[in-house]
Write a protein that holds these residues in place. Structure first.
Motif, PDB file in Angstrom:
ATOM      1  N   SER A  38       0.836  -1.212   0.000  1.00 22.84           N
ATOM      2  CA  SER A  38       0.000   0.000   0.000  1.00 22.84           C
ATOM      3  C   SER A  38       0.866   1.256   0.000  1.00 22.84           C
ATOM      4  O   SER A  38       0.456   2.300  -0.505  1.00 22.84           O
ATOM      5  N   ILE A  39       2.047   1.142   0.602  1.00 22.65           N
ATOM      6  CA  ILE A  39       2.949   2.307   0.654  1.00 22.65           C
ATOM      7  C   ILE A  39       3.462   2.590  -0.756  1.00 22.65           C
ATOM      8  O   ILE A  39       3.461   3.722  -1.235  1.00 22.65           O
ATOM      9  N   VAL A  40       3.845   1.516  -1.417  1.00 28.43           N
ATOM     10  CA  VAL A  40       4.337   1.647  -2.800  1.00 28.43           C
ATOM     11  C   VAL A  40       3.216   2.203  -3.676  1.00 28.43           C
ATOM     12  O   VAL A  40       3.418   3.125  -4.471  1.00 28.43           O
ATOM     13  N   GLN A  41       2.033   1.639  -3.488  1.00 23.85           N
ATOM     14  CA  GLN A  41       0.878   2.062  -4.287  1.00 23.85           C
ATOM     15  C   GLN A  41       0.606   3.563  -4.076  1.00 23.85           C
ATOM     16  O   GLN A  41       0.397   4.304  -5.030  1.00 23.85           O
ATOM     17  N   ALA A  42       0.634   4.003  -2.812  1.00 21.40           N
ATOM     18  CA  ALA A  42       0.356   5.413  -2.512  1.00 21.40           C
ATOM     19  C   ALA A  42       1.425   6.313  -3.112  1.00 21.40           C
ATOM     20  O   ALA A  42       1.127   7.370  -3.657  1.00 21.40           O
ATOM     21  N   ALA A  43       2.688   5.863  -3.012  1.00 14.23           N
ATOM     22  CA  ALA A  43       3.779   6.687  -3.524  1.00 14.23           C
ATOM     23  C   ALA A  43       3.704   6.820  -5.038  1.00 14.23           C
ATOM     24  O   ALA A  43       4.137   7.817  -5.608  1.00 14.23           O
ATOM     25  N   THR A  70       7.138  11.030   4.136  1.00 12.10           N
ATOM     26  CA  THR A  70       6.453  10.210   5.134  1.00 12.10           C
ATOM     27  C   THR A  70       5.006   9.835   4.811  1.00 12.10           C
ATOM     28  O   THR A  70       4.504   8.834   5.314  1.00 12.10           O
ATOM     29  N   SER A  71       4.338  10.653   3.996  1.00 12.59           N
ATOM     30  CA  SER A  71       2.888  10.426   3.875  1.00 12.59           C
ATOM     31  C   SER A  71       2.504   9.036   3.355  1.00 12.59           C
ATOM     32  O   SER A  71       1.484   8.495   3.812  1.00 12.59           O
ATOM     33  N   PRO A  72       3.257   8.406   2.444  1.00 14.71           N
ATOM     34  CA  PRO A  72       2.844   7.049   2.048  1.00 14.71           C
ATOM     35  C   PRO A  72       2.780   6.063   3.226  1.00 14.71           C
ATOM     36  O   PRO A  72       1.949   5.158   3.237  1.00 14.71           O
ATOM     37  N   PHE A  73       3.618   6.305   4.252  1.00 14.57           N
ATOM     38  CA  PHE A  73       3.596   5.404   5.414  1.00 14.57           C
ATOM     39  C   PHE A  73       2.346   5.617   6.276  1.00 14.57           C
ATOM     40  O   PHE A  73       2.021   4.794   7.117  1.00 14.57           O
ATOM     41  N   GLU A  74       1.698   6.756   6.055  1.00 16.89           N
ATOM     42  CA  GLU A  74       0.456   7.012   6.810  1.00 16.89           C
ATOM     43  C   GLU A  74      -0.723   6.238   6.219  1.00 16.89           C
ATOM     44  O   GLU A  74      -1.818   6.242   6.783  1.00 16.89           O
ATOM     45  N   MET A  75      -0.504   5.603   5.082  1.00 16.17           N
ATOM     46  CA  MET A  75      -1.586   4.848   4.434  1.00 16.17           C
ATOM     47  C   MET A  75      -1.831   3.497   5.121  1.00 16.17           C
ATOM     48  O   MET A  75      -2.826   2.832   4.876  1.00 16.17           O
ATOM     49  N   VAL A  76      -0.874   3.099   5.952  1.00 12.26           N
ATOM     50  CA  VAL A  76      -1.006   1.817   6.658  1.00 12.26           C
ATOM     51  C   VAL A  76      -1.421   2.112   8.101  1.00 12.26           C
ATOM     52  O   VAL A  76      -0.894   3.040   8.720  1.00 12.26           O
ATOM     53  N   GLU A  77      -2.370   1.352   8.613  1.00  9.91           N
ATOM     54  CA  GLU A  77      -2.870   1.584   9.980  1.00  9.91           C
ATOM     55  C   GLU A  77      -2.862   0.290  10.782  1.00  9.91           C
ATOM     56  O   GLU A  77      -3.108  -0.789  10.220  1.00  9.91           O
ATOM     57  N   PHE A  78      -2.653   0.428  12.069  1.00 10.84           N
ATOM     58  CA  PHE A  78      -2.752  -0.726  12.970  1.00 10.84           C
ATOM     59  C   PHE A  78      -3.645  -0.355  14.148  1.00 10.84           C
ATOM     60  O   PHE A  78      -3.525   0.747  14.688  1.00 10.84           O
ATOM     61  N   LYS A  79      -4.502  -1.287  14.525  1.00  9.90           N
ATOM     62  CA  LYS A  79      -5.309  -1.082  15.740  1.00  9.90           C
ATOM     63  C   LYS A  79      -4.931  -2.166  16.750  1.00  9.90           C
ATOM     64  O   LYS A  79      -4.966  -3.355  16.425  1.00  9.90           O
ATOM     65  N   TRP A  80      -4.554  -1.729  17.940  1.00 14.82           N
ATOM     66  CA  TRP A  80      -4.068  -2.643  18.974  1.00 14.82           C
ATOM     67  C   TRP A  80      -4.973  -2.611  20.198  1.00 14.82           C
ATOM     68  O   TRP A  80      -5.522  -1.560  20.530  1.00 14.82           O
TER      69      TRP A  80
END
Ligand SMILES: Cc1cc2nc3c(=O)[nH]c(=O)nc-3n(C[C@H](O)[C@H](O)[C@H](O)COP(=O)(O)OP(=O)(O)OC[C@H]3O[C@@H](n4cnc5c(N)ncnc54)[C@H](O)[C@@H]3O)c2cc1C
Length: 283
Positions: A38-43, A70-80
Motif C-alpha cells: 500500500s505504501i508503494v501504491q500510494a507513492a 512520510t505520507s505514504p507510510f500514513e496509508m497503513v494503519e494498525f489497531k491494537w
C-alpha cells in the motif's frame, strides 16, 4: 488502479493473538489496513500505475524512508488492544497522533492486577541520567522494595473493595489506586507515527517498561511490513544524526577522540556524552 483490499497473510495469522508484556500486560493486534504494497501504491499514485516487482517496491520504500517522504507510510494503519500499568499509559498517551479508547474505571471496577517489577529490574537512581535507572541494587533491598509495592497494592485493593461495597462512587474510589494498576485501551495509529513512537520508546533513554511494549510491537510490525521495517532499521534506528559541531569535531580529531580533545570541542557536557554514544556506532 488496484482497488482490492490488501490482505497480508502473516497479519491475518497474528490478528487476535496476545503477546505478553511485563507480568500481566499484553498487546494484541485487533485490525490492520495495508502493508508494504500500500505504501508503494500510494507513492506511485501520481503516475497512475503500481509497482510490479518486489525489488522496485523495496527501493522505493527505502528511498521514501531515507528522504523522510512520510505520507505514504500514513496509508497503513494498525489497531491494537493493549494492557499496561497506568504509569506506562501516561507516557504512551503523549503520542498524540494515535486514536485511543481507554477502559473506564468510572464505569467498571479495575481488575485486581498490578505490575510487580522483577528483582533484577530494581536499580539505583542513575547518576548520569536524572530520568533513568543505574546500578544494580543489593538483593535484600530489592526484595524490600518489591514487598512494599506488593503490600501497597494489596492494601489499596482491599480498601478499594471496602469503599466500593459501601457504594462510594467508582470515579472517586479509584483515586486511591497506585500507578502500577493495569489499565487497557484500544490504540489505533498509522505506520508513520507508530514508527516515530517506536523510535522514541525503543531507545535506551526510554523507561524499561514502555520499551518492553515498543519492542513487542516492533516484533509484530517487522513481520507485517518487512520492507518498511528493514528501511526503518537501516536509516532510522541504525543511522546516526550528527550536528554541525559534531561534524567539525570529527573533522578535527577523527573518530577516536580523547577526553581532553572532547573538552576542547564546542560541545556542551550533555552533547559530549551523546557524541561519544554516537561514535560507538562506528566502532
Ligand atoms: C525518553 C523520553 C523522555 C520524556 N520525558 C518527558 C518529560 O519529562 N515530560 C514530558 O512532559 N514529556 C516527556 N516525554 C514526552 C515527549 O516530550 C513527547 O511528548 C512524546 O515523546 C511524544 O512525542 P511526539 O510529540 O513527537 O509524538 P506525537 O504526539 O505522536 O506527535 C508526532 C509528531 O506530530 C507532530 N505533532 C503532534 N501534535 C502536534 C502539535 N500539537 N503541534 C505541532 N506538532 C505536532 C510533531 O511533529 C510530533 O513529533 C518524554 C519522551 C521520551 C521518549
Amino acid at each position: 488502479m488496484e482497488t482490492k483490499r490488501l490482505v497480508v497473510p502473516v497479519a491475518e495469522e497474528i490478528l487476535g493473538r496476545e503477546y505478553s508484556v511485563l507480568n500481566k500486560g499484553f498487546i494484541r493486534l485487533v485490525d490492520y489496513m495495508g502493508g508494504d504494497e500500500s505504501i508503494v501504491q500510494a507513492a506511485r499514485v501520481a503516475y497512475g500505475k503500481g509497482t510490479k516487482k518486489v525489488s522496485e517496491g523495496r527501493g522505493l520504500i527505502r528511498n521514501l524512508m531515507r528522504n523522510e517522504h512520510t505520507s505514504p507510510f500514513e496509508m497503513v494503519e494498525f489497531k491494537w488492544h493493549c494492557k499496561m500499568p497506568i504509569f506506562v499509559a501516561r507516557q504512551w498517551i503523549r503520542h498524540r497522533t494515535a486514536n485511543v479508547n481507554e477502559y473506564s474505571m468510572r464505569y467498571s471496577q479495575p481488575r485486581d492486577e498490578f505490575y510487580i517489577p522483577a528483582l533484577e529490574r530494581v536499580k539505583f537512581q542513575s547518576s548520569s541520567n536524572k530520568q533513568g535507572s543505574g546500578e544494580e541494587v543489593p538483593k535484600d533491598l530489592a526484595l524490600e522494595f518489591v514487598d512494599w509495592v506488593i503490600n501497597t497494592d494489596d492494601d489499596s485493593m482491599k480498601k478499594y473493595k471496602k469503599f466500593s461495597d459501601e457504594n462510594i462512587a467508582r470515579e472517586l474510589v479509584r483515586i486511591g489506586l497506585p500507578l502500577n494498576t493495569y489499565t487497557e485501551w484500544y490504540w489505533k495509529c498509522d505506520l508513520h507515527n507508530t514508527l516515530h513512537f517506536l523510535k522514541l520508546r525503543m531507545a535506551p533513554e526510554a523507561q524499561y517498561e514502555i520499551r518492553e511494549y515498543a519492542n513487542a510491537m516492533a516484533g509484530i510490525i517487522k513481520q507485517i511490513v518487512p520492507l518498511t521495517y528493514e528501511a526503518f532499521d537501516d536509516y532510522v534506528l541504525g543511522g546516526v544524526r550528527l550536528s554541525k559541531q559534531e561534524i567539525e569535531t570529527m573533522k578535527k580529531y577523527g573518530m577516536k577522540i580523547s577526553a581532553n580533545e572532547l573538552e576542547e570541542s564546542n560541545l556542551s557536557g550533555g552533547e559530549q556524552k551523546e557524541f561519544l554514544e554516537k561514535l560507538k556506532k562506528f566502532e
